[in-house]
Design an enzyme around this catalytic site. Structure first.
Site, PDB file in Angstrom:
ATOM      1  N   HIS A  92       0.813  -1.225   0.000  1.00  0.00           N
ATOM      2  CA  HIS A  92       0.000   0.000   0.000  1.00  0.00           C
ATOM      3  C   HIS A  92       0.845   1.273   0.000  1.00  0.00           C
ATOM      4  CE1 HIS A  92      -3.716  -2.125   0.384  1.00  0.00           C
ATOM      5  NE2 HIS A  92      -3.442  -2.615   1.573  1.00  0.00           N
ATOM      6  N   ASP A 129      -2.857 -10.681  -2.415  1.00  0.00           N
ATOM      7  CA  ASP A 129      -3.447 -10.127  -1.203  1.00  0.00           C
ATOM      8  C   ASP A 129      -4.894  -9.716  -1.489  1.00  0.00           C
ATOM      9  OD1 ASP A 129      -2.300  -8.662   1.579  1.00  0.00           O
ATOM     10  OD2 ASP A 129      -4.061  -7.688   0.713  1.00  0.00           O
ATOM     11  N   HIS A 150      -6.478  -7.157  -0.605  1.00  0.00           N
ATOM     12  CA  HIS A 150      -6.588  -5.726  -0.882  1.00  0.00           C
ATOM     13  C   HIS A 150      -5.798  -5.371  -2.136  1.00  0.00           C
ATOM     14  CE1 HIS A 150      -6.938  -6.188   3.555  1.00  0.00           C
ATOM     15  NE2 HIS A 150      -7.924  -5.335   3.391  1.00  0.00           N
ATOM     16  N   ASP A 179      -4.880 -12.788   3.341  1.00  0.00           N
ATOM     17  CA  ASP A 179      -6.121 -12.313   3.931  1.00  0.00           C
ATOM     18  C   ASP A 179      -7.336 -12.542   3.042  1.00  0.00           C
ATOM     19  OD1 ASP A 179      -4.900 -10.500   2.258  1.00  0.00           O
ATOM     20  OD2 ASP A 179      -4.935  -8.839   3.663  1.00  0.00           O
TER      21      ASP A 179
END
Length: 338
Positions: A122, A159, A161, A246
């Protein structure tokens, strides 16, 4: 597999109850202790010039000063302590180790996996966010390119996200192909299908925003139908997996339905793809916040590279996931047919 690790990454103190805690690495290490053929390598902190190749110097200076002043809340989600600066340099250094080892020929049971924290995908060029300070995978990819070890790198981010930071950094870089499978609408609400790169790098960013509830069947279909052909056309010398766990069906902060065995199938398929195109392969830890699911999934990936054959997937690709893949195909990526 061979895991890059350093105790310094435990010193990044996010405080009580923060999901990105040192216990993540402790849980992984404990689970791996029960496996066979686990080896560790200790990597050095990365040279700051490698970080500055992808991050704005003003931001890097501000982050260092923030840690020297004792740290605190960088934003509502992202926390630093005095030791976070050294931990972040070390985490990026471990990622660079994984990329370098893969290009040096480490494969099979020696396939490198970087176990560092804080995570990275991120972190944008000029800011920290989403628990991330340095964009580990991007730093590692640019490092091996700048050192002349490889011409092109592909990054596959599984991931849950969207790795907005990797996309931000690599969006106009024709030497890095970034692919993200992520849950549509989840933080940070980026990663649309029509975001495909800029300028000479048009067609080197691929986003696959699957709807909540997508299982590993959708992920595996994405690898075979669009990611694999696109990577083959791009012909990278290295594939880095931004390996967040995740999207697990029991992770506490997502609604995706990838099983532990499903991560084994993903690892098996990306290994086969890297072998088919003659690319090195390395893994870089990103998210995953249920300690049991995180540790068991990393253990599963390790076991696949140690010879374990995961059970075949017998699920069906949902109509909604199929629609997403059809829309990705329509973007006209090289090697991907409609």
């Amino acid at each position: 597999m061979k895991f890059g690790y350093c105790e310094r990454c435990l010193d990044h103190d996010t405080g009580p109850r923060h999901p990105e805690s040192p216990d993540r690495l402790r849980a992984i290490r404990q689970a791996l202790a029960e496996k066979h053929s686990v080896e560790y390598a200790v990597a050095d902190p990365i040279d700051i010039e490698r970080v500055l190749a992808v991050h704005d110097e003003t931001y890097v200076d501000e982050f260092e000063e923030f840690c020297q002043d004792g740290g605190g809340d960088w934003d509502a989600d992202t926390v630093a302590s005095e030791d976070t600066w050294d931990a972040a340099l070390t985490s990026a250094g471990i990622a660079e180790w994984a990329a370098t080892a893969a290009l040096d020929g480490a494969d099979g049971r020696d396939t490198p996996f970087a176990l560092g924290r804080p995570p990275g995908h991120h972190a944008v060029e000029d800011d920290a966010m989403g628990f991330c300070f340095f964009n580990n995978a991007s730093v590692a990819a640019q490092s091996v390119i700048d050192r002349g070890l490889v011409d092109r790198v592909a990054i596959f981010d599984w991931d849950v996200h969207h790795g907005n930071g990797i996309q931000d950094i690599c969006y106009d870089n024709e030497d890095i192909f970034y692919v993200s499978i992520h849950e549509d609408g989840l933080y940070p609400a980026t990663g649309s299908i029509d975001e495909t790169g800029a300028g000479e790098a048009e067609g080197t960013t691929m986003n696959i925003p699957f709807p909540p509830g997508t299982t590993q069947s959708g992920y595996l279909a994405a690898l075979s139908a669009v990611i694999g052909p696109a990577f083959e056309a791009f012909d990278p010398g290295l594939i880095l997996v931004s390996a967040g766990f995740d999207a697990h069906e029991h992770d506490p902060i997502s609604r995706m339905r990838v099983s532990t065995e499903g991560y084994g199938l993903l690892a098996q398929q990306i290994r086969a793809l890297s072998e088919d195109i003659g690319a090195g392969l390395g893994f870089v830890l990103e998210g995953g916040y249920g300690l049991d699911t995180l540790s068991s999934s990393v253990g599963m990936v390790h076991e696949v590279f140690d010879g374990y054959e995961p059970a075949p997937d017998d699920g069906e690709v949902s109509d909604t996931a199929t629609d997403v893949l059809d829309r990705v195909r329509a973007q006209g990526f090289a090697g991907v047919t409609e």
